[in-house]
Design an enzyme around this catalytic site. Structure first.
Site, short mmCIF file in Angstrom:
data_model
loop_
_atom_site.label_atom_id
_atom_site.label_comp_id
_atom_site.label_asym_id
_atom_site.label_seq_id
_atom_site.Cartn_x
_atom_site.Cartn_y
_atom_site.Cartn_z
N GLU A 93 1.00 -0.80 0.12
CA GLU A 93 -0.14 0.34 -0.17
C GLU A 93 0.12 1.25 -0.08
O GLU A 93 2.11 1.34 0.75
CB GLU A 93 -1.02 -0.32 0.61
CG GLU A 93 -1.00 -0.36 2.78
CD GLU A 93 -1.54 -0.37 3.70
OE1 GLU A 93 -2.43 -1.39 3.74
OE2 GLU A 93 -1.85 0.91 4.30
N CYS A 106 4.05 8.20 -0.13
CA CYS A 106 4.41 7.20 1.46
C CYS A 106 4.18 6.18 0.99
O CYS A 106 3.05 5.63 0.29
CB CYS A 106 3.40 8.04 2.72
SG CYS A 106 3.99 6.17 4.13
N CYS A 113 6.78 -6.73 7.20
CA CYS A 113 8.03 -6.87 8.13
C CYS A 113 8.36 -7.05 8.79
O CYS A 113 6.99 -8.13 9.62
CB CYS A 113 7.08 -5.54 8.62
SG CYS A 113 8.60 -4.47 9.52
N CYS A 117 6.88 -4.00 16.02
CA CYS A 117 6.18 -3.29 16.62
C CYS A 117 4.55 -3.32 17.27
O CYS A 117 4.30 -3.65 16.51
CB CYS A 117 6.38 -1.68 15.78
SG CYS A 117 7.59 -1.51 15.57
N CYS A 120 1.44 -1.68 15.48
CA CYS A 120 2.20 -1.59 14.25
C CYS A 120 1.16 -2.63 13.05
O CYS A 120 1.62 -4.13 13.49
CB CYS A 120 2.79 -1.92 13.91
SG CYS A 120 3.33 -1.35 11.93
N CYS A 334 -1.10 2.63 8.97
CA CYS A 334 -0.18 1.74 8.43
C CYS A 334 -0.56 0.36 8.28
O CYS A 334 -0.48 -0.23 9.33
CB CYS A 334 1.31 1.39 9.09
SG CYS A 334 2.59 1.16 8.26
N1 SAH Z 1 9.92 0.78 9.66
C1 SAH Z 1 9.37 2.25 9.51
C2 SAH Z 1 8.77 3.21 8.85
C3 SAH Z 1 7.43 2.43 8.09
S1 SAH Z 1 6.06 2.78 9.77
C4 SAH Z 1 9.37 3.06 10.97
O1 SAH Z 1 9.62 2.09 11.95
O2 SAH Z 1 10.07 4.07 11.43
C5 SAH Z 1 5.92 3.99 9.96
C6 SAH Z 1 5.67 4.82 11.15
O3 SAH Z 1 4.43 4.92 11.80
C7 SAH Z 1 6.53 4.39 12.37
O4 SAH Z 1 6.82 5.93 12.71
C8 SAH Z 1 5.81 3.86 13.05
O5 SAH Z 1 5.90 3.83 14.16
C9 SAH Z 1 4.32 4.37 12.99
N2 SAH Z 1 3.12 4.04 12.83
C10 SAH Z 1 3.03 2.34 13.22
N3 SAH Z 1 1.76 2.46 13.24
C11 SAH Z 1 1.37 3.02 14.08
C12 SAH Z 1 -0.06 3.14 15.18
N4 SAH Z 1 -1.42 2.81 15.10
N5 SAH Z 1 -0.80 4.45 15.30
C13 SAH Z 1 0.79 5.47 14.61
N6 SAH Z 1 1.66 5.56 14.32
C14 SAH Z 1 2.21 3.97 13.85
#
Ligand code: SAH
Length: 344
Positions: A93, A106, A113, A117, A120, A334
């Site tokens: 996406e 974006c 991945c 996290c 996420c 995301c």
């Molecule tokens: N792997 C990279 C880039 C992809 S995630 C990274 O970790 O930075 C892009 C951003 O979205 C990151 O800051 C991630 O922590 C955040 N993110 C992911 N899921 C989220 C959510 N449910 N709410 C808020 N931010 C989120």
């Protein structure tokens, strides 16, 4: 014989390929222009390329074109969320956001991945594979072709950890900012990482003018480990040191991303601790109320708590912005669209 991934070749490598195939050198520039400026979606579209060469490309090369599978348009702010199908059936996406200062896309850097996290959606089913440079570029090309609008900013903040796909990321960055391609200014490109310290240091050595965004999300090691398993491999102080090093080497101010989760990392004490941790960095903080996903029960803080957190940082001399939420009505977080599709 392995097929040549022709859209992933920077101009010098494409020139080598052309010469090796007994073609004249100027054909490389023509081909490059078709693929990376005119955004050709098939070898057959390249009208000034001889039929024999087009045939060779069709038969011996991979000519990456992403197929648009779905597009959700936000009624609130015109944000467009695309789901693209890759040649092997994987889905990625990408999002187009329209700002006053221009269009920002974006993109995803991996299918899935493996960083894990907790908040996420992109990581719930693990990593499938890295995206090629062409697959990253194509997300921008198809969006640009679909809307007929110029893209001025690119953020690598979609699904995947870009520094876990380092080599392809660098080729992508080189081709995206190349004057023979879309020629997007390096200063208008942001790469976001969860904090793979050795790769941050390596990237600093490339001396690019891109912005590095760090997903920090916690004020100390203990809280960070709970939200982000990667913190167990690379400690929070090591990470902050790597950020300082990145600034020393490139002169580029770091962006710190901090997702606020109610009752987890949003207290006044968290803000004070965060200020102590990053006070010495040349950075800007982005506060993002967490986007709740159905698989976890993380909640957004109340508005007031968000502004109180920001005020506290300000009292410590730290500048922050509360991220405007775009596309709230279209699976904004995301990886949600891809995940919903995969679950069907
Ligand atoms: N792997 C990279 C880039 C992809 S995630 C990274 O970790 O930075 C892009 C951003 O979205 C990151 O800051 C991630 O922590 C955040 N993110 C992911 N899921 C989220 C959510 N449910 N709410 C808020 N931010 C989120």
């Amino acid at each position: 014989m392995e097929r040549t991934d022709i859209k992933s070749l920077p101009l010098d490598s494409l020139t080598e390929w052309i010469l090796k195939n007994g073609e004249k050198k100027f054909r490389a520039a023509q081909l490059y222009q078709w693929m990376h400026q005119k955004l050709a979606d098939s070898p057959d579209a390249m009208s000034n390329i001889p039929a024999a060469l087009r045939k060779k490309i069709r038969e011996e090369c991979v000519f990456t074109v992403l197929k648009q599978e779905a597009c959700q348009v936000s009624a609130l702010d015109g944000t467009r969320k695309y789901l693209f199908r890759l040649a092997d059936g994987q889905m990625v996406e990408s999002v187009l956001m329209r700002y006053k200062h221009g269009n920002s896309v974006c993109i995803s850097s991996q299918a899935g991945c493996r960083m894990g996290c907790r908040f996420c959606a992109s990581t719930l089913d693990g990593l499938v594979r890295n995206l090629t440079p062409a697959e990253m570029l194509e997300q921008i090309y198809r969006i640009s072709a679909d809307t007929g609008e110029r893209v001025s900013n690119v953020v690598v903040m979609g699904t995947g950890e870009p520094l876990d796909n380092y080599e392809n990321l660098l080729v992508f960055l080189c081709m995206l900012t190349d004057e023979h391609g879309l020629h997007i200014s390096q200063r208008n490109v942001t790469v976001s990482t969860c904090g793979i310290v050795p790769k941050i240091r390596m990237l600093a050595g490339e001396k690019l003018q891109i912005t590095l965004a760090i997903s920090l999300h916690a004020p100390n090691q203990e809280k960070r480990e709970r939200l982000m398993p990667v913190a167990k491999a690379y400690g929070i102080h090591e990470l902050v040191d790597a950020c300082a090093y990145y600034f020393e080497e490139t002169g580029r101010r770091i962006t710190i991303e901090y997702s606020l989760v109610a009752g987890v990392n949003d207290s006044g004490q968290d803000a004070a601790e965060l200020a102590g941790l990053i006070g010495r960095l040349h950075c800007h903080v982005n506060l993002i109320p967490v986007n709740p996903i159905k698989e976890r029960d993380y909640r957004q803080p109340e508005r007031q708590a968000v502004y109180a957190f920001q005020k506290k940082l300000e009292n410590h001399g730290i500048v922050s912005t509360v991220r405007r939420e775009m596309g709230r009505d279209i699976d904004g977080a995301c990886g949600q669209l891809r995940k919903r599709y995969a679950d069907k």
